[in-house]
Design an enzyme around this catalytic site. Sequence first.
Site, PDB file in Angstrom:
ATOM      1  N   ALA A   1       0.669  -1.295  -0.076  1.00  0.00           N
ATOM      2  CA  ALA A   1       0.005   0.002   0.082  1.00  0.00           C
ATOM      3  C   ALA A   1       0.900   1.268   0.115  1.00  0.00           C
ATOM      4  O   ALA A   1       1.944   1.361   0.587  1.00  0.00           O
ATOM      5  CB  ALA A   1      -0.984   0.065   1.316  1.00  0.00           C
TER       6      ALA A   1
ATOM      7  N   CYS B   1      12.922   3.838   0.543  1.00  0.00           N
ATOM      8  CA  CYS B   1      13.138   5.059   0.389  1.00  0.00           C
ATOM      9  C   CYS B   1      14.002   5.579   1.241  1.00  0.00           C
ATOM     10  O   CYS B   1      13.870   6.933   1.490  1.00  0.00           O
ATOM     11  CB  CYS B   1      11.856   5.984   0.139  1.00  0.00           C
ATOM     12  SG  CYS B   1      10.783   5.903   1.334  1.00  0.00           S
TER      13      CYS B   1
HETATM   14  C1  SAM Z   1       7.074   1.996   1.950  1.00  0.00           C
HETATM   15  S1  SAM Z   1       5.522   1.563   2.003  1.00  0.00           S
HETATM   16  C2  SAM Z   1       5.042   0.588   0.798  1.00  0.00           C
HETATM   17  C3  SAM Z   1       4.793   1.585  -0.701  1.00  0.00           C
HETATM   18  C4  SAM Z   1       4.322   0.630  -1.588  1.00  0.00           C
HETATM   19  N1  SAM Z   1       5.127  -0.471  -2.022  1.00  0.00           N
HETATM   20  C5  SAM Z   1       3.758   1.391  -3.001  1.00  0.00           C
HETATM   21  O1  SAM Z   1       4.589   1.382  -3.979  1.00  0.00           O
HETATM   22  O2  SAM Z   1       2.857   2.145  -2.808  1.00  0.00           O
HETATM   23  C6  SAM Z   1       5.798   0.246   3.496  1.00  0.00           C
HETATM   24  C7  SAM Z   1       4.543  -0.370   3.642  1.00  0.00           C
HETATM   25  O3  SAM Z   1       4.611  -1.516   4.573  1.00  0.00           O
HETATM   26  C8  SAM Z   1       3.388  -1.615   5.486  1.00  0.00           C
HETATM   27  N2  SAM Z   1       4.083  -2.578   6.523  1.00  0.00           N
HETATM   28  C9  SAM Z   1       4.724  -2.266   7.570  1.00  0.00           C
HETATM   29  N3  SAM Z   1       4.951  -3.238   8.361  1.00  0.00           N
HETATM   30  C10 SAM Z   1       4.559  -4.403   7.668  1.00  0.00           C
HETATM   31  C11 SAM Z   1       4.503  -5.851   8.245  1.00  0.00           C
HETATM   32  N4  SAM Z   1       4.993  -6.190   8.915  1.00  0.00           N
HETATM   33  N5  SAM Z   1       3.775  -6.401   7.192  1.00  0.00           N
HETATM   34  C12 SAM Z   1       3.205  -5.974   6.037  1.00  0.00           C
HETATM   35  N6  SAM Z   1       3.220  -4.834   5.916  1.00  0.00           N
HETATM   36  C13 SAM Z   1       3.757  -3.867   6.573  1.00  0.00           C
HETATM   37  C14 SAM Z   1       2.885  -0.175   5.988  1.00  0.00           C
HETATM   38  O4  SAM Z   1       1.653  -0.189   6.173  1.00  0.00           O
HETATM   39  C15 SAM Z   1       3.252   0.442   4.430  1.00  0.00           C
HETATM   40  O5  SAM Z   1       2.015   0.719   3.660  1.00  0.00           O
END
Ligand code: SAM
Length: 259
Positions: free
Chosen positions: A69, A193
């Site tokens: 997300a 990032c």
């Molecule tokens: C850098 S963002 C991802 C952005 C996405 N890949 C995009 O291109 O739009 C990292 C995401 O990791 C999720 N996240 C954090 N810890 C997590 C976990 N243990 N398992 C799955 N998702 C996780 C967060 O909710 C966040 O949406």
Amino acid sequence: MAAPDFFAFYSEYFGERWNALLPALRGEAVYETIQYPEKEPYYLDEASAFAARALGVEPGMDVLDMCAAPGGKTLILAQALQGKGSLQSNDRSPDRRQRLSHVLENTLPEEYRKIVQVSGYDGVRFGMYRKETFDRILLDAPCSSERHVMESEKYLAEWSQKRISHIAITQGSLLASAVDALKPGGQMIYSTCALSKMENDDVVRKILKKRKGKVRVLEMKPDIPGTDQTEFGLQMLPDRCAGRGPIFCAKLEKLENEN
Ligand SMILES: C[S@@+](CC[C@H](N)C(=O)[O-])C[C@H]1O[C@@H](n2cnc3c(N)ncnc32)[C@H](O)[C@@H]1O
């Protein structure tokens, strides 16, 4: 007085380069537009699009986007699959997952969307419950996101150097899980990032030790001018990449099991 800590830390980390990097991080990003007929456009940083394409997804593959997300990179993966194979777009946060579903619904044509499944697991669980399942995995890990931290007094006040080490531990657990969930011969991208190597190369170095003999680093060809080659991957920072980034990405391959 947490905010000065942030700037002092990165100024020391980058040295002279910080004088150009700081204004570039505050400047305009450079976006690629993803748009299908009669659908809403999605704007994705060109460096992020590069990281998602570097995964080398082809129609028919089983693909996991572990932290998906709001969904920019998942759109690139779905585009590459062309409606053939499967894409699991996972994110643990319910709010962000809602945004992901909205993006998929409003941006992707039905023939591409039909093979996308949204899930909300903790990424750390995939290694145990979906062992050796996926041909390709994108781990776009949660990170310090300094470009966003700089935009907010609240985030600047919450920032600490200790937090970097804390996030790096989570990134290492997610990366180990991703390696375990890859099929032998499968490939993955680890991306963030984050600006510093503590969340980038250092995390990759640890997995090479932790999963010794099970995974190797693959070379990546940069297509954005100004990209920095790092110990294990590539980093695009906006001072040298004309506004693109920050993105770090490294490509890993799971080795075939020895008989
Ligand atoms: C850098 S963002 C991802 C952005 C996405 N890949 C995009 O291109 O739009 C990292 C995401 O990791 C999720 N996240 C954090 N810890 C997590 C976990 N243990 N398992 C799955 N998702 C996780 C967060 O909710 C966040 O949406």
